[in-house]
Motif scaffolding. Structure first.
Motif, PDB file in Angstrom:
ATOM      1  N   TYR A  26       0.834  -1.203   0.000  1.00 29.64           N
ATOM      2  CA  TYR A  26       0.000   0.000   0.000  1.00 29.64           C
ATOM      3  C   TYR A  26       0.874   1.260   0.000  1.00 29.64           C
ATOM      4  N   SER A  27       1.916   1.259   0.816  1.00 27.31           N
ATOM      5  CA  SER A  27       2.774   2.439   0.952  1.00 27.31           C
ATOM      6  C   SER A  27       3.761   2.598  -0.197  1.00 27.31           C
ATOM      7  N   LYS A  28       4.374   1.483  -0.610  1.00 28.51           N
ATOM      8  CA  LYS A  28       5.506   1.561  -1.534  1.00 28.51           C
ATOM      9  C   LYS A  28       5.146   1.339  -3.004  1.00 28.51           C
ATOM     10  N   LEU A  29       4.070   0.629  -3.273  1.00 24.91           N
ATOM     11  CA  LEU A  29       3.794   0.244  -4.663  1.00 24.91           C
ATOM     12  C   LEU A  29       2.634   1.005  -5.293  1.00 24.91           C
ATOM     13  N   GLN A  30       1.795   1.636  -4.484  1.00 26.67           N
ATOM     14  CA  GLN A  30       0.725   2.452  -5.083  1.00 26.67           C
ATOM     15  C   GLN A  30       1.264   3.578  -5.958  1.00 26.67           C
ATOM     16  N   PRO A  31       2.389   4.238  -5.575  1.00 28.19           N
ATOM     17  CA  PRO A  31       2.934   5.283  -6.455  1.00 28.19           C
ATOM     18  C   PRO A  31       3.323   4.759  -7.844  1.00 28.19           C
ATOM     19  N   LEU A  32       3.502   3.443  -7.966  1.00 23.56           N
ATOM     20  CA  LEU A  32       3.830   2.843  -9.263  1.00 23.56           C
ATOM     21  C   LEU A  32       2.575   2.479 -10.051  1.00 23.56           C
ATOM     22  N   GLY A  33       1.406   2.796  -9.493  1.00 24.36           N
ATOM     23  CA  GLY A  33       0.157   2.531 -10.198  1.00 24.36           C
ATOM     24  C   GLY A  33      -0.510   1.229  -9.833  1.00 24.36           C
ATOM     25  N   ILE A  34       0.062   0.502  -8.882  1.00 22.47           N
ATOM     26  CA  ILE A  34      -0.534  -0.765  -8.452  1.00 22.47           C
ATOM     27  C   ILE A  34      -1.624  -0.464  -7.426  1.00 22.47           C
ATOM     28  N   LYS A  35      -2.820  -0.894  -7.699  1.00 24.42           N
ATOM     29  CA  LYS A  35      -3.957  -0.552  -6.844  1.00 24.42           C
ATOM     30  C   LYS A  35      -4.094  -1.544  -5.682  1.00 24.42           C
ATOM     31  N   ILE A  36      -4.007  -1.017  -4.473  1.00 20.37           N
ATOM     32  CA  ILE A  36      -4.167  -1.811  -3.256  1.00 20.37           C
ATOM     33  C   ILE A  36      -5.301  -1.198  -2.445  1.00 20.37           C
ATOM     34  N   PRO A  37      -6.422  -1.911  -2.243  1.00 22.40           N
ATOM     35  CA  PRO A  37      -7.513  -1.346  -1.424  1.00 22.40           C
ATOM     36  C   PRO A  37      -7.023  -1.017  -0.013  1.00 22.40           C
ATOM     37  N   ASN A  38      -7.531   0.068   0.521  1.00 24.04           N
ATOM     38  CA  ASN A  38      -7.107   0.524   1.841  1.00 24.04           C
ATOM     39  C   ASN A  38      -7.680  -0.375   2.945  1.00 24.04           C
ATOM     40  N   GLY A  39      -7.063  -0.279   4.106  1.00 26.66           N
ATOM     41  CA  GLY A  39      -7.550  -1.051   5.236  1.00 26.66           C
ATOM     42  C   GLY A  39      -6.708  -0.819   6.472  1.00 26.66           C
ATOM     43  N   PHE A  40      -7.003  -1.570   7.518  1.00 27.75           N
ATOM     44  CA  PHE A  40      -6.268  -1.436   8.771  1.00 27.75           C
ATOM     45  C   PHE A  40      -6.132  -2.803   9.439  1.00 27.75           C
ATOM     46  N   ALA A  41      -5.207  -2.870  10.384  1.00 30.31           N
ATOM     47  CA  ALA A  41      -4.957  -4.100  11.127  1.00 30.31           C
ATOM     48  C   ALA A  41      -5.328  -3.917  12.585  1.00 30.31           C
ATOM     49  N   ILE A  42      -6.037  -4.903  13.142  1.00 23.65           N
ATOM     50  CA  ILE A  42      -6.185  -5.004  14.591  1.00 23.65           C
ATOM     51  C   ILE A  42      -4.947  -5.755  15.061  1.00 23.65           C
ATOM     52  N   THR A  43      -4.147  -5.154  15.907  1.00 19.53           N
ATOM     53  CA  THR A  43      -2.802  -5.643  16.201  1.00 19.53           C
ATOM     54  C   THR A  43      -2.785  -6.870  17.116  1.00 19.53           C
ATOM     55  N   THR A  44      -1.626  -7.500  17.179  1.00 21.06           N
ATOM     56  CA  THR A  44      -1.439  -8.617  18.108  1.00 21.06           C
ATOM     57  C   THR A  44      -1.545  -8.131  19.558  1.00 21.06           C
ATOM     58  N   PHE A  45      -1.169  -6.879  19.803  1.00 19.72           N
ATOM     59  CA  PHE A  45      -1.329  -6.322  21.149  1.00 19.72           C
ATOM     60  C   PHE A  45      -2.808  -6.257  21.508  1.00 19.72           C
ATOM     61  N   ALA A  46      -3.658  -5.852  20.552  1.00 20.34           N
ATOM     62  CA  ALA A  46      -5.102  -5.781  20.786  1.00 20.34           C
ATOM     63  C   ALA A  46      -5.657  -7.167  21.102  1.00 20.34           C
ATOM     64  N   TYR A  47      -5.152  -8.170  20.410  1.00 21.04           N
ATOM     65  CA  TYR A  47      -5.590  -9.550  20.657  1.00 21.04           C
ATOM     66  C   TYR A  47      -5.230  -9.988  22.079  1.00 21.04           C
ATOM     67  N   ARG A  48      -3.988  -9.731  22.488  1.00 14.49           N
ATOM     68  CA  ARG A  48      -3.563 -10.115  23.841  1.00 14.49           C
ATOM     69  C   ARG A  48      -4.346  -9.326  24.898  1.00 14.49           C
ATOM     70  N   TYR A  49      -4.606  -8.056  24.603  1.00 14.94           N
ATOM     71  CA  TYR A  49      -5.395  -7.192  25.502  1.00 14.94           C
ATOM     72  C   TYR A  49      -6.796  -7.791  25.692  1.00 14.94           C
TER      73      TYR A  49
END
Length: 325
Positions: free
Chosen positions: A43-66
């Motif tokens: 998402y960060s490095k390849l979108q500027p090259l025209g590769i389309k990556i749908p946006n999103g987010f991660a629920i972290t491993t810390f959130a899981y342990r919490y």
């Protein structure tokens, strides 16, 4: 001062419930798992090259342990895991040999996670992120284990995936189910066989859906996975969402592109028509399987310009990661 600020930011990241794709990369596998780390990197490095990556987010491993700690189920899970002999699926339980008894502890652990309530602060962060992504946006919810996509371990298919998830309540439920799937019989056994902790850690990815159910989707490799020949891009495609291709539930079309010819806008050396009898599409809730019309079955699902575009994207991804994908 800058060093102190940087260290403070690192500490904040390690205790974040949510990290957006734009905030993570391959260095963050311990925080967001292999799948989410790779999605963030692209998402960060390849979108500027025209590769389309749908946006999103991660629920972290810390959130899981919490979640486990706040719900008071971490120790209960550990106690049950001690009882498991996970050398193989035929002997999953050390105290009984019937199929029902062997699977009992795995079901108990999953039920502990499903019956517990996600802590309110975590629910709030997830809903806030979802609404920032787009209120009532259709999303995919996928597991991203910290041991996923490593060179000597593949966790593909070990945990659940939920597609066309819409709404706050449906999203929270899908996330909790995905976390619980860390303890399927197969996943527990796999971690044991690979020498990973039976307790495991998991991140969950939430990503915008693309309406592939109105077109086609599938899987792409920048190497022939059967022969190891690295001069081709192999694309498997079928109508509808790509999950049926990924899970081997449909026989797709197959396209082979010869890498050295890509610069000349050529290179498609093989097109194989697959039967493509069914496709996965959006339902009122989640997804449903429907038959593909005879007319569509008799034609390829991708046009040449689409095949070549995908192959070029694959080459850019391979170049960035420094290895065939």
């Amino acid at each position: 001062c800058s060093i102190i600020t940087s260290t403070h930011m690192q500490k904040d990241r390690k205790k974040a419930f949510i990290l957006w794709f734009e905030e993570v990369g391959m260095k963050d596998i311990r925080l967001v798992g292999g799948k989410n780390a790779a999605l963030g990197e692209m998402y960060s490095k390849l979108q500027p090259l025209g590769i389309k990556i749908p946006n999103g987010f991660a629920i972290t491993t810390f959130a899981y342990r919490y979640f486990l700690e706040k719900a008071g189920i971490a120790e209960k899970i550990k106690e049950r895991l001690v009882k498991l002999n996970t050398h193989n699926l035929k002997d999953l339980s050390g105290f009984a040999r019937s199929r029902e008894a062997r699977q009992k502890l795995g079901r108990e652990i999953r039920q502990l996670l499903l019956d517990a309530e996600l802590p309110h602060p975590l629910q709030q962060k997830i809903v806030q992120a979802y609404r920032k992504l787009g209120r009532r946006k259709s999303v995919a919810v996928r597991s991203s284990a910290t041991t996923e996509d490593l060179q000597d371990a593949s966790f593909a298919g070990q945990q659940e995936t939920y597609l066309n998830v819409v709404g706050d309540e449906a999203l929270l439920e899908a996330i909790q189910k995905t976390m619980a799937s860390l303890f399927t019989d197969r996943a527990i056994s796999y971690r044991k066989d690979k020498g990973f902790s039976s307790f495991g850690r998991i991140s969950v990815g939430v990503q915008e859906m693309v309406r592939a159910d109105k077109a086609a989707a599938g899987v792409m490799f920048t190497i022939d996975p059967e022969t190891g020949f690295d001069k081709v891009v192999l694309i498997n495609g079928s109508y509808g969402l790509g999950e049926m291709v990924a899970q081997g539930e449909v026989t797709p079309d197959e396209y082979v592109v010869f890498k050295p010819m890509l610069e000349k806008k050529k290179g498609i050396i093989e097109r194989t028509l697959g039967p493509k009898r069914q496709k996965l599409v959006y339902g009122s809730f989640g997804t449903k399987k429907i038959a593909v019309s005879e007319r569509d079955r008799r034609k390829l699902c991708l046009q040449d310009k689409e095949i070549l575009k995908l192959a070029r994207w694959g080459m850019e991804i391979e170049k960035h990661f420094g290895k065939p994908m």
